[in-house]
Structures are given as structure tokens and as C-alpha cells.
Design an enzyme around this catalytic site. Sequence first.
Site, PDB file in Angstrom:
ATOM      1  N   ASP A 151     -12.312  -3.148 -13.703  1.00 54.77           N
ATOM      2  CA  ASP A 151     -11.249  -2.656 -13.685  1.00 54.77           C
ATOM      3  C   ASP A 151     -10.138  -4.120 -14.265  1.00 54.77           C
ATOM      4  OD1 ASP A 151      -8.595  -1.680 -13.996  1.00 54.77           O
ATOM      5  OD2 ASP A 151      -8.106  -1.421 -11.885  1.00 54.77           O
ATOM      6  N   ASP A 176      -5.184  -0.056  -5.806  1.00 52.37           N
ATOM      7  CA  ASP A 176      -5.826   0.328  -6.618  1.00 52.37           C
ATOM      8  C   ASP A 176      -7.328   0.365  -6.805  1.00 52.37           C
ATOM      9  OD1 ASP A 176      -4.752  -2.366  -7.263  1.00 52.37           O
ATOM     10  OD2 ASP A 176      -5.103  -2.487  -8.782  1.00 52.37           O
ATOM     11  N   ARG A 177      -8.330  -0.730  -6.503  1.00 52.80           N
ATOM     12  CA  ARG A 177      -9.057  -1.222  -6.247  1.00 52.80           C
ATOM     13  C   ARG A 177      -9.866   0.609  -5.429  1.00 52.80           C
ATOM     14  NH1 ARG A 177      -9.348  -7.158  -3.584  1.00 52.80           N
ATOM     15  NH2 ARG A 177     -11.716  -6.423  -4.370  1.00 52.80           N
ATOM     16  N   THR A 207      -4.050  -6.991 -15.850  1.00 57.71           N
ATOM     17  CA  THR A 207      -3.266  -8.034 -15.254  1.00 57.71           C
ATOM     18  C   THR A 207      -4.337  -8.906 -14.665  1.00 57.71           C
ATOM     19  OG1 THR A 207      -1.609  -6.982 -15.633  1.00 57.71           O
ATOM     20  CG2 THR A 207      -1.560  -9.438 -14.983  1.00 57.71           C
ATOM     21  N   GLY A 217      -5.773  -4.925  -2.950  1.00 63.35           N
ATOM     22  CA  GLY A 217      -5.248  -3.439  -3.137  1.00 63.35           C
ATOM     23  C   GLY A 217      -5.335  -1.946  -3.868  1.00 63.35           C
TER      24      GLY A 217
END
Length: 272
Positions: free
Chosen positions: A136, A114-115, A139, A112
Site C-alpha cells: 500500500d 487499513d493494513r 503517506t 493499522g
Amino acid sequence: MDRRFFFAVDIGNTRIKCGRFPWQPTSARLPVPEQVVSILPATGNWEALEEVLKSLPEQSGTLTWWIASVNRPATTDLVEFLRLRRASEKVFLLTSQEIPIPVSLPHPDRVGIDRLAAAVAADTLRHPKHPAIVVDVGTAITVDVLSSHGSFEGGAIACGPAIAARALYEFTDLLPQIETVWTSPPPPIGHNTQEAMAAGVFWGMVGTVRELIFRQTEHISEEPDIFVTGGGGGLLASLLGGSARFVEHLTLSGIALTVYSYLAHHLQRGGS
């Protein structure tokens, strides 16, 4: 003084966050967004973003958008909005190839973004030669390891509190839907069904993160710096203790650092 800016965009599974950053990095180690707007893409309501864009001062040059996304439908919606309302502005979709830290995994493109972006920001915050763990809360909950050399080593993905609560509601007959936004920890002993569910979801989250940090620390050479971000991350960080530090816009800051690195490299190669 150059007052141009760009938007770093973090598109998650529930929310889109757009952070405005100056075109040139400041002297601070970690860039902090000058303005953040949060959008719920499922509503199809883009008014909050439109109001922010209307309020921006005129600038010389073109505004650009740098998107890190783990939600393809929401990305399509945002790109279409920008095409219709901001047609002159360039849109870039970031991938693992632009990430300015090593990724020690066989398929970086499957991680991901975002990671990876959060790890980029954590890399600037950690003490020199210290590993780091990045938590983090969204969701999903991710707990990832950054080595003492600054490489992304992988991590763990668990259900976030909203998913856990929704699963209890949808896969049982009598359990209700509960809210999962807490300003203080719920009591561990619930005196009714809703309180019992809140206790299980919240303290289950805390226990999951604590155990993952403990187990991951066994596999790295030194005690890690711990950075927590995401909704509810501040409360979680306060319960983890030790070196745990809450950084509100860690992912947006990591996107901005990635943009600065990309632009610097591009300019060195003679790009415009």
C-alpha cells in the site's frame, strides 16, 4: 431489489476516501465501490462529500457509515460533520475485532486497521493456498504478508514518497520541495537538483518495495500473489513485474467485506 447502501470510509494520514457499496453483496468475489469521493481533511472542506450526499436517491432504511481510521483528528472531524449534517445515520468505528481473517500477532489492536482491511480484500483475490503480499503506497508504504491459510502475518512500514521528499526539503539547507506524483518513472540520472531528488525518491521507493518482497518471500512457503494499492500504486505495480497486480480501491473493498461479514454474523445471532 434492495438498493440500500452504506459508506465504507478509509481515513488515512493525508486523505479520507469514502466508498459507496450496496447493502447486500453482489455475486462478485471482491465488492467494488459504486462511487468514491476523496477528501483532504486538512483543508476542512467537506463540499465534495456534501455534493455526493445531495445526489443520492432516497432509500428505505438508514444510511450507515463504517470507518477504518489511522488518523484520530480526521476521524473526529468526520464524525462531527456527520453528527451535524446527518444526525439520523449510524456511524461505526471498525477495529481489529471485526476483521474476518485471523491476525497472527500478539496485539492485533495495534496494527493499522487499513493494513488489515487491505489484507481482507487480498484474501479474496489470492489463488487458493497461495500466500500473498500486500503493498500500500500512501503517506507510508506498507508491505504485508498474508499466509497461505489466510492469516495476517505482519510486515514492514517505510516512508512514502511524499514523506521522503519532504524530509529532504526540511532537513537540508538548499534542497527544494518537489512533487511526488508521477505518471511515468523519472530518469535514474537527474540532470539538475530536482531531477536528482525525484530519481532518489522514486527509485528508492521501488528498490525498497522490491527488496522487502524478496526478503519476505524467503520466509514463506510458496511464491506469493502480490497486490498493490494506493496513490502511485499502478506505476509501481508495472515495475515490480511478475504477479504484481494493481487494485485501486483494495482497502475500501476490504472494509466492505468486513461489514458484510459483521452483518451476516450479527443477523445469525438474531440482531437487527
